[in-house]
Design an enzyme around this catalytic site. Structure first.
Site, mmCIF file in Angstrom:
data_model
loop_
_atom_site.group_PDB
_atom_site.id
_atom_site.type_symbol
_atom_site.label_atom_id
_atom_site.label_comp_id
_atom_site.label_asym_id
_atom_site.label_seq_id
_atom_site.Cartn_x
_atom_site.Cartn_y
_atom_site.Cartn_z
ATOM 1 C CE1 TYR A 171 -5.754 7.990 2.545
ATOM 2 C CE2 TYR A 171 -4.638 8.367 0.671
ATOM 3 C CZ TYR A 171 -5.752 7.989 1.195
ATOM 4 O OH TYR A 171 -6.512 7.227 0.570
ATOM 5 C CG ASP A 191 -1.896 1.162 1.131
ATOM 6 O OD1 ASP A 191 -2.945 0.631 0.404
ATOM 7 O OD2 ASP A 191 -1.988 2.178 1.539
HETATM 8 O O1 CP3 Z 1 -2.782 -2.549 -7.540
HETATM 9 C C1 CP3 Z 1 -2.499 -3.695 -6.932
HETATM 10 O O2 CP3 Z 1 -2.991 -4.813 -6.939
HETATM 11 C C2 CP3 Z 1 -1.273 -3.280 -5.980
HETATM 12 C C3 CP3 Z 1 -1.931 -3.188 -4.523
HETATM 13 C C4 CP3 Z 1 -2.250 -1.714 -4.229
HETATM 14 C C5 CP3 Z 1 -2.916 -1.511 -2.613
HETATM 15 N N1 CP3 Z 1 -2.889 -0.361 -2.751
HETATM 16 C C6 CP3 Z 1 -3.708 -2.668 -2.148
HETATM 17 C C7 CP3 Z 1 -4.596 -2.400 -1.180
HETATM 18 C C8 CP3 Z 1 -1.610 -0.448 -4.230
HETATM 19 C C9 CP3 Z 1 -1.177 -0.043 -5.740
HETATM 20 C C10 CP3 Z 1 -2.281 0.470 -3.688
HETATM 21 C C11 CP3 Z 1 -2.041 1.963 -3.543
HETATM 22 C C12 CP3 Z 1 -3.073 2.843 -3.017
HETATM 23 N N2 CP3 Z 1 -3.571 2.670 -1.560
HETATM 24 C C13 CP3 Z 1 -3.481 4.130 -3.473
HETATM 25 C C14 CP3 Z 1 -3.022 4.532 -4.917
HETATM 26 C C15 CP3 Z 1 -4.045 3.824 -5.899
HETATM 27 C C16 CP3 Z 1 -5.402 4.356 -6.004
HETATM 28 O O3 CP3 Z 1 -6.363 3.479 -5.808
HETATM 29 O O4 CP3 Z 1 -5.677 5.640 -5.963
HETATM 30 C C17 CP3 Z 1 -4.275 4.689 -2.670
HETATM 31 C C18 CP3 Z 1 -4.778 5.783 -2.389
HETATM 32 C C19 CP3 Z 1 -4.274 4.016 -1.329
HETATM 33 C C20 CP3 Z 1 -4.842 4.227 -0.180
HETATM 34 C C21 CP3 Z 1 -5.796 2.979 0.326
HETATM 35 N N3 CP3 Z 1 -5.493 1.818 0.739
HETATM 36 C C22 CP3 Z 1 -7.213 2.996 0.034
HETATM 37 C C23 CP3 Z 1 -7.810 4.217 -0.631
HETATM 38 C C24 CP3 Z 1 -7.670 1.556 0.285
HETATM 39 C C25 CP3 Z 1 -9.056 1.024 0.041
HETATM 40 C C26 CP3 Z 1 -9.969 0.944 1.296
HETATM 41 C C27 CP3 Z 1 -11.311 -0.133 0.781
HETATM 42 O O5 CP3 Z 1 -11.242 -0.755 1.649
HETATM 43 O O6 CP3 Z 1 -11.684 -0.043 -0.236
HETATM 44 C C28 CP3 Z 1 -6.512 0.817 0.739
HETATM 45 C C29 CP3 Z 1 -6.623 -0.560 1.366
HETATM 46 C C30 CP3 Z 1 -6.038 -1.621 0.368
HETATM 47 N N4 CP3 Z 1 -4.910 -1.245 -0.339
HETATM 48 C C31 CP3 Z 1 -6.743 -2.678 -0.150
HETATM 49 C C32 CP3 Z 1 -5.741 -3.222 -1.327
HETATM 50 C C33 CP3 Z 1 -6.059 -4.574 -1.877
HETATM 51 C C34 CP3 Z 1 -7.991 -3.206 0.463
HETATM 52 C C35 CP3 Z 1 -7.648 -3.857 1.617
HETATM 53 C C36 CP3 Z 1 -8.492 -5.095 2.262
HETATM 54 O O7 CP3 Z 1 -8.262 -6.285 1.698
HETATM 55 O O8 CP3 Z 1 -9.172 -4.608 2.744
#
Ligand code: CP3
Length: 360
Positions: A156, A79
């Site tokens: 953030y 992340d």
């Molecule tokens: O693309 C991929 O498969 C690689 C993994 C990846 C994650 N986060 C895994 C994740 C990447 C590249 C990110 C980057 C990320 N994290 C960004 C930039 C990309 C974008 O989407 O704009 C941002 C803004 C974040 C911050 C973040 N982390 C958010 C908004 C969330 C989602 C919250 C939700 O539950 O919808 C996360 C958590 C996150 N990061 C998850 C994953 C797979 C979900 C975690 C879970 O399993 O609950």
């Protein structure tokens, strides 16, 4: 296959360099996420950050979508918030909300107290996950490393969670004190060190996520963000691997994001791909830009929308197919599988730049 055309292992990297490929490469942002049943199973046993910090699990999750589909690149499971812990920032990740920062920055003292990041000390698990993924991929497809861009990380840290109004971020940015640039410089240093360490561990391309940059007007972006992202791309240029710059709601910022110096600019779906490419300039490759919500429509409609994206690339070398933002958790896996096959079968993307220009 055409002479000199890239096979699966190299088509993504070749497209990043705007070289000819046998078909359009495709990977999907958040491809290792909750839409995969195997991922949901693992999540019953492990928290998201726990998986990201356990090299065996991070490597396994990174590879999950590649077992199901002929994707042309892997992206490390992690992340954007992960390196911030090394700077002394405590946060958690809440399902359906995202990162929550324990003590959002409200004072200059908190900025001054941020520790310099050190990759081997702070993220050894990320570097080990990269090495494991590279070993297991064994050259099948390249591995993309990534980091959050300073503006998105700063938002953030200042808002404390996924920002909506950017109240604290813009207040600090516009107050005229040196603290905005101080914070951005620290985050830029972290991002450079983090990405360089990922390259040394084996990342073969890098994506810089400035997901929230679209909240800024072009003059604000140019003054408060661009100098910092430009420094990141300059520092990583010598790594000799493709650099991708992505943000959402960036239609008015694409020229400036291209100016920051990446090889590839990622476009969201709010602007047609041909127009986005014209704006960022054809000397950059483009990544995108199917609306993730399209994948909930019946296949015929998905196909029509995907064909539109491919038609707008018009056979020009340097198009990497992706969604315009991360895949949404309830997306049917079968639709994504069909999309990957459809993009690979599409014949329009085999011409070199030269041929395209001659034809026009
Ligand atoms: O693309 C991929 O498969 C690689 C993994 C990846 C994650 N986060 C895994 C994740 C990447 C590249 C990110 C980057 C990320 N994290 C960004 C930039 C990309 C974008 O989407 O704009 C941002 C803004 C974040 C911050 C973040 N982390 C958010 C908004 C969330 C989602 C919250 C939700 O539950 O919808 C996360 C958590 C996150 N990061 C998850 C994953 C797979 C979900 C975690 C879970 O399993 O609950």
């Amino acid at each position: 296959m055409k002479q000199g055309a890239a096979t699966r292992s190299e088509r993504f990297l070749k497209a990043c360099r705007r070289e000819e490929t046998d078909c359009t490469p495709i990977w999907i942002m958040r491809q290792a996420g909750r839409y995969l049943p195997e991922y949901r199973e693992l999540r019953k046993k492990h928290a998201m950050l726990e998986m990201a910090k356990t090299p065996e699990l991070a490597a396994r999750v990174t590879l999950l979508p590649l077992q199901e589909m002929d994707l042309d690149a892997a992206i490390l499971f992690s992340d954007i918030m992960v390196p911030l812990e090394g700077m002394g920032v405590s946060f958690r990740i809440e399902e359906n909300v995202g990162p929550i920062v324990e003590a959002p920055i409200r004072s200059a003292e908190q900025i001054r107290a941020l520790r310099p990041f050190d990759a081997p000390r702070d993220v050894p698990f990320v570097l080990e996950a990269i090495r494991q993924v590279r070993r297991e991929l064994n050259g099948k497809v390249p591995l993309i490393g990534f980091a959050g861009a300073p503006f998105t990380l700063a938002s953030y840290l200042l808002e404390g969670r996924s920002p909506r109004r950017f109240r604290w971020t813009k207040a600090l940015m516009l107050e005229g004190s040196p603290w905005w640039d101080d914070l951005m410089r620290r985050l830029t240093d972290t991002t450079i060190a983090y990405l360089q360490a990922q390259v040394e561990a084996g990342a073969q391309a890098l994506q810089l996520f400035d997901s929230w940059a679209g909240a800024l007007s072009p003059p604000h972006y140019a003054r408060f963000v661009l100098p910092h992202t430009r420094r990141i791309f300059q520092a990583l240029r010598s790594a000799g691997i493709p650099l991708i710059h992505f943000g959402t709601e960036t239609a008015t910022l694409l020229e400036l994001m291209a100016e920051a110096g990446p090889d590839v600019v990622g476009a969201d779906w709010r602007m047609p791909l041909d127009e986005a490419w014209r704006r960022m300039g054809h000397e950059r490759a483009i990544q995108g830009n199917l609306d993730p919500a399209v994948l909930f429509a019946p296949w015929q409609s998905v196909q029509k929308e995907a064909r539109d994206v491919l038609d707008r690339a018009a056979g020009r070398s340097g198009h990497i197919f992706n969604l315009g933002h991360g895949i949404l958790p309830p997306t049917p896996v079968e639709t994504l599988e069909r999309l990957v096959a459809f993009v690979h079968e599409h014949a329009g993307a085999v011409d070199s730049n030269e041929n395209t220009e001659k034809r026009q």
